[in-house]
Write a protein that holds these residues in place. Sequence first.
Motif, short mmCIF file in Angstrom:
data_model
loop_
_atom_site.label_atom_id
_atom_site.label_comp_id
_atom_site.label_asym_id
_atom_site.label_seq_id
_atom_site.Cartn_x
_atom_site.Cartn_y
_atom_site.Cartn_z
N LEU A 1 -4.32 0.27 4.39
CA LEU A 1 -3.29 -0.56 3.71
C LEU A 1 -1.65 -0.27 4.17
O LEU A 1 -1.57 0.50 4.55
N LEU A 2 -1.19 -1.49 4.49
CA LEU A 2 0.23 -1.36 4.96
C LEU A 2 1.03 -2.02 3.75
O LEU A 2 0.64 -3.09 3.51
N THR A 3 2.24 -1.30 3.47
CA THR A 3 3.17 -1.92 2.56
C THR A 3 4.43 -1.75 3.10
O THR A 3 5.05 -0.36 3.61
N ASP A 4 5.34 -2.77 3.39
CA ASP A 4 6.76 -2.67 3.76
C ASP A 4 7.68 -2.92 2.53
O ASP A 4 7.32 -4.06 1.91
N THR A 5 8.51 -2.10 2.34
CA THR A 5 9.54 -2.55 1.18
C THR A 5 11.00 -2.34 1.66
O THR A 5 11.25 -1.52 2.77
N LYS A 6 11.99 -3.01 1.09
CA LYS A 6 13.34 -2.88 1.21
C LYS A 6 14.07 -1.97 0.25
O LYS A 6 13.48 -2.38 -0.91
N GLY B 1 2.26 -6.74 2.22
CA GLY B 1 1.15 -5.93 1.36
C GLY B 1 -0.16 -6.49 2.02
O GLY B 1 -0.68 -7.42 1.57
N MET B 2 -0.58 -5.56 2.84
CA MET B 2 -1.77 -6.05 3.60
C MET B 2 -2.88 -5.16 3.77
O MET B 2 -2.56 -3.57 3.50
N ALA B 3 -4.27 -5.27 3.75
CA ALA B 3 -5.37 -4.49 3.85
C ALA B 3 -6.55 -4.89 4.84
O ALA B 3 -6.59 -6.16 4.90
N SER C 1 -4.04 -10.24 3.05
CA SER C 1 -2.64 -10.36 2.69
C SER C 1 -2.27 -10.85 1.56
O SER C 1 -1.94 -11.95 1.33
N ASP C 2 -1.83 -9.68 0.60
CA ASP C 2 -1.46 -10.07 -0.74
C ASP C 2 0.01 -9.98 -0.98
O ASP C 2 0.31 -11.22 -1.67
N THR D 1 3.24 -11.50 1.67
CA THR D 1 3.82 -11.69 3.18
C THR D 1 5.18 -12.51 3.01
O THR D 1 5.36 -12.95 1.96
N PRO D 2 5.92 -12.35 4.08
CA PRO D 2 7.08 -13.32 4.02
C PRO D 2 6.81 -14.68 4.04
O PRO D 2 7.90 -15.44 3.63
N PHE D 3 5.77 -15.39 4.62
CA PHE D 3 5.68 -16.62 4.79
C PHE D 3 4.38 -17.04 3.92
O PHE D 3 3.25 -16.32 4.11
N SER D 4 4.26 -18.42 3.26
CA SER D 4 3.07 -18.61 2.57
C SER D 4 1.86 -18.91 3.63
O SER D 4 0.79 -18.86 3.10
N VAL D 5 2.16 -19.16 4.77
CA VAL D 5 1.09 -19.38 5.80
C VAL D 5 0.24 -18.17 6.20
O VAL D 5 -0.95 -18.22 6.89
N CYS D 6 1.06 -17.11 5.99
CA CYS D 6 0.31 -15.93 6.74
C CYS D 6 -1.24 -15.34 6.05
O CYS D 6 -2.07 -15.13 7.08
N PRO D 7 -1.53 -15.56 4.87
CA PRO D 7 -2.88 -15.27 4.32
C PRO D 7 -3.89 -16.04 5.00
O PRO D 7 -5.01 -15.67 5.12
#
Length: 184
Positions: free
Chosen positions: A34-39, A59-61, A79-80, A82-88
């Motif tokens: 699981l990978l999570t990036d937050t600011k 937020g990816m797994a 990919s729950d 993502t910064p862009f709607s196309v990512c998943p």
Amino acid sequence: MPLSKPAPRQHLHTREIVCRGYKRDDGLWDIEALLTDTKTYAFDNIDRGVINAGEPLHGMAIRLTVDETLTVREIEAASDFTPFSVCPAITGAYASLKGIRMGRGWREAVRERVGRVKGCTHLTDLLIGPLLTAAIHTVQAAREKLSDAGADGQARPPLLETCHAFAPTSPVVKRRWPAFYTGR
């Protein structure tokens, strides 16, 4: 030895990676990352509006199902956040890794199939780094007989020359696989 005291600073970003390994009842292993990036601050995002402080930017797994040889039997990516709607949309590309053995050549095989525009940078990085290591540690009990190969002086141990501790000149190699020790 801990890190030295840092210079005065402001916390801006956190990346958390959690890997877990499971032995399944059917004899296979599930390895999940699981990978999570937050600011620490809110910011505008063209596809999501505002991403608030503490809300995941990423937020990816990934779940790999492997056998005792570390051959990928199943793989699922999600990919729950993502910064862009196309990512998943790219998560299905990871099915191309089914049947590939984790070990020598794994990183190249992953990059060939899902590297760069064929995949997601973050999911691919999980596969070639932390998830690979977690898989090896999870299946260690089954691989122990393989890693002890060479104790009889015949077969080259698979772990030989994979890191500093397993260098042919290392005291670890001298102790575990004396036939392959090349130090003084």
